[in-house]
Design a protein around this motif. Structure first.
Motif, PDB file in Angstrom:
ATOM      1  N   ASP A  74       0.787  -1.232   0.000  1.00 26.12           N
ATOM      2  CA  ASP A  74       0.000   0.000   0.000  1.00 26.12           C
ATOM      3  C   ASP A  74       0.822   1.287   0.000  1.00 26.12           C
ATOM      4  O   ASP A  74       0.906   1.986  -1.014  1.00 26.12           O
ATOM      5  N   LYS A 132       1.271   9.367  -1.487  1.00 26.80           N
ATOM      6  CA  LYS A 132       0.821  10.155  -0.322  1.00 26.80           C
ATOM      7  C   LYS A 132       1.975  10.206   0.654  1.00 26.80           C
ATOM      8  O   LYS A 132       2.484   9.153   1.086  1.00 26.80           O
ATOM      9  N   LYS A 175      -8.361  -4.844   3.098  1.00 26.30           N
ATOM     10  CA  LYS A 175      -9.005  -3.683   2.456  1.00 26.30           C
ATOM     11  C   LYS A 175      -9.086  -3.927   0.948  1.00 26.30           C
ATOM     12  O   LYS A 175     -10.148  -3.773   0.343  1.00 26.30           O
ATOM     13  N   LYS A 181      -4.009  -0.561  -6.875  1.00 24.94           N
ATOM     14  CA  LYS A 181      -3.779   0.791  -6.356  1.00 24.94           C
ATOM     15  C   LYS A 181      -3.244   1.690  -7.470  1.00 24.94           C
ATOM     16  O   LYS A 181      -3.664   2.835  -7.614  1.00 24.94           O
ATOM     17  N   GLU A 183      -6.921  12.445  -5.277  1.00 27.17           N
ATOM     18  CA  GLU A 183      -8.094  12.064  -4.481  1.00 27.17           C
ATOM     19  C   GLU A 183      -9.272  13.039  -4.591  1.00 27.17           C
ATOM     20  O   GLU A 183      -9.831  13.479  -3.593  1.00 27.17           O
ATOM     21  N   ARG A 221     -10.195   7.766  -5.930  1.00 27.16           N
ATOM     22  CA  ARG A 221      -9.146   7.377  -4.969  1.00 27.16           C
ATOM     23  C   ARG A 221      -9.683   7.286  -3.541  1.00 27.16           C
ATOM     24  O   ARG A 221      -9.112   6.601  -2.698  1.00 27.16           O
ATOM     25  N   LEU A 224      -9.858   4.059  -1.549  1.00 23.10           N
ATOM     26  CA  LEU A 224      -8.695   3.454  -0.874  1.00 23.10           C
ATOM     27  C   LEU A 224      -8.709   3.741   0.625  1.00 23.10           C
ATOM     28  O   LEU A 224      -7.902   3.204   1.379  1.00 23.10           O
ATOM     29  N   ASN A 225      -9.635   4.614   1.032  1.00 29.66           N
ATOM     30  CA  ASN A 225      -9.721   4.952   2.454  1.00 29.66           C
ATOM     31  C   ASN A 225     -10.814   4.167   3.180  1.00 29.66           C
ATOM     32  O   ASN A 225     -11.231   4.555   4.274  1.00 29.66           O
TER      33      ASN A 225
HETATM   34  N1  GLY Z   1      -3.789   4.629   1.532  1.00 30.76           N
HETATM   35  C1  GLY Z   1      -4.763   5.413   0.842  1.00 30.76           C
HETATM   36  C2  GLY Z   1      -4.241   6.051  -0.390  1.00 30.76           C
HETATM   37  O1  GLY Z   1      -3.089   5.897  -0.758  1.00 30.76           O
HETATM   38  O2  GLY Z   1      -4.957   6.769  -1.034  1.00 30.76           O
END
Ligand code: GLY
Ligand code: NAD
Length: 362
Positions: free
Chosen positions: A137, A143, A188, A227, A237, A241, A244-245
């Motif tokens: 991840d 990020k 996840k 991802k 985001e 995106r 992913l949270n």
């Molecule tokens: N871990 C969440 C992201 O990279 O958006």
């Protein structure tokens, strides 16, 4: 060695994956033109365990190599860690051609990446994740950031690495608890990707925890590819995106409320459980799926132990989540594996009820 391309427009990079490939890093850096003075930001434990490997590998570098060793704790994911890195860069006259190399878990990657994004308005950085969690991840997607004012990852940037090198050989020294944290993010992805991946994860929990090479490689490849595709279509985001949270608004609040004794990957399992209860309460997820999903999440009940949960504090921290808008908590919830909903407003009382029901399992 496997190679996965991350195709973010103008910021393409390769993720290399293999076992025992760290010693090829200089060759890869040279091949991709990431040469310059290297500053290695390395996790303290990893430095202790692998200093020989790191030092001998970089002994062949043509340019300067310096190291900053940091202890990976959420309290150290801070301005003072950034200052240490920036001071070392300045003290050694490192210029715009510097390359920062993060060797460690998600904490080192997030901190080193943020330091790279702000030094001289941005220098290159490379991710060498040494935990399962960072490999599936955090090392991919750009990020970066630090915690501040009791709020997780509140200061940071979107800043892509130039190269990611995942050497699964590092996992052989990972404590069991950290392997479980990696599994937290893999679960996840099991909810995000599709039924096939969900089944693969569900049927191989023990093998993932036991670091079985074939399964580990498969879950890393699937997670990183997924991802990568999400981040490619929405780097900053603004839309997709956000999926992913899943579970993360709850998870970050739990981490802070539990004074970081609950690790991120464990908190993700607790957070997804809260999101699942809430999704069921507002009729997004049907009873049959709910029980299958809950069964997966609660396999680890005896491995994740919560101290006293203060729902008021959790709720208060959730109000500071980065995805919130108009002073309202915007949640990522689940309808079915592969069908995730974002920006959902839910009454606070339902959020609190879901927390109460989820924490019974931990
Ligand atoms: N871990 C969440 C992201 O990279 O958006
Ligand atoms: P971590 O960085 O704290 O590492 C976990 C522990 O494992 C540490 O004690 C570390 O010293 C040790 N360790 C690391 N590699 C080791 C090895 N090979 N052998 C033995 N011990 C080793 O934790 P993590 O789970 O890797 O990352 C969690 C962090 O990542 C959190 O701060 C979270 O917010 C962040 N994160 C960021 C993103 C992102 O997209 N940037 C995504 C997920 C998580």
């Amino acid at each position: 060695m496997k190679k996965i391309k991350i195709n973010i427009p103008n910021y393409e990079y390769n993720v290399y994956l293999g076992n025992n490939i760290f010693n090829e890093i200089l060759k890869l850096l040279k091949k991709e033109n990431h040469t310059g003075n290297y500053l290695i930001v390395v996790d303290k434990k990893v430095s202790r365990l692998y200093s020989n490997l790191i030092d001998t590998t970089f002994a062949a570098a043509k340019n300067k190599v310096i190291k900053v060793i940091l202890e990976s704790t959420e309290k150290n994911k801070s301005y003072s860690a950034i200052q240490k890195i920036h001071s070392a860069l300045i003290k050694n006259n490192y210029g715009r051609d510097s390359v920062i190399i993060a060797i460690g878990g998600g904490i080192i990657g997030d901190v080193a990446g943020f330091a790279a994004s702000t030094y001289m308005r941005g220098v290159k950085y490379i991710q060498v994740p040494t935990t399962l969690l960072a490999s599936v991840d955090s090392s991919v997607g750009g990020k970066t950031g630090i915690n501040f004012d009791n709020t997780k990852n509140i200061i940071g940037s979107f800043y892509q690495p130039k190269l990611v090198l995942i050497d699964t050989n590092f996992f052989k020294t990972l404590p069991k608890e950290e392997q479980l944290c990696g599994l937290g993010e893999i679960i996840k992805y099991a909810f995000l990707i599709n039924e096939n991946f969900f089944t693969l994860v569900k049927n191989n929990l023990d093998k993932i925890l036991a670091n079985e090479p074939k399964v580990i490689e498969k879950v890393i490849i699937e997670s990183v590819k997924f991802k990568g595709s999400v981040v490619t279509s929405d780097e900053k985001e603004q839309g997709v995106r956000k999926i992913l949270n899943l579970g993360h608004t709850f998870a970050h609040a739990f981490e802070v409320q539990q004074d970081h004794k609950l690790k991120h990957g464990q908190a993700v399992i607790v957070g997804i459980t809260c999101a699942l209860y809430l999704s069921n309460k507002i009729n997004l997820v049907n009873e049959k799926d709910f029980s299958v999903y809950l069964n997966l999440l609660t396999q680890f009940s005896n491995k994740i132990k919560l101290a006293k949960v203060d729902k008021k504090v959790i709720n208060h921290i959730m109000q500071r989540d980065k995805k919130n808008r108009d002073n309202q908590i915007k949640l990522v919830l689940l309808s079915k594996v592969g069908t995730i909903l974002t920006d959902i407003n839910v009454d606070n009382s339902l959020i609190n009820q879901s927390i109460s029901e989820a924490i019974v399992h931990f």
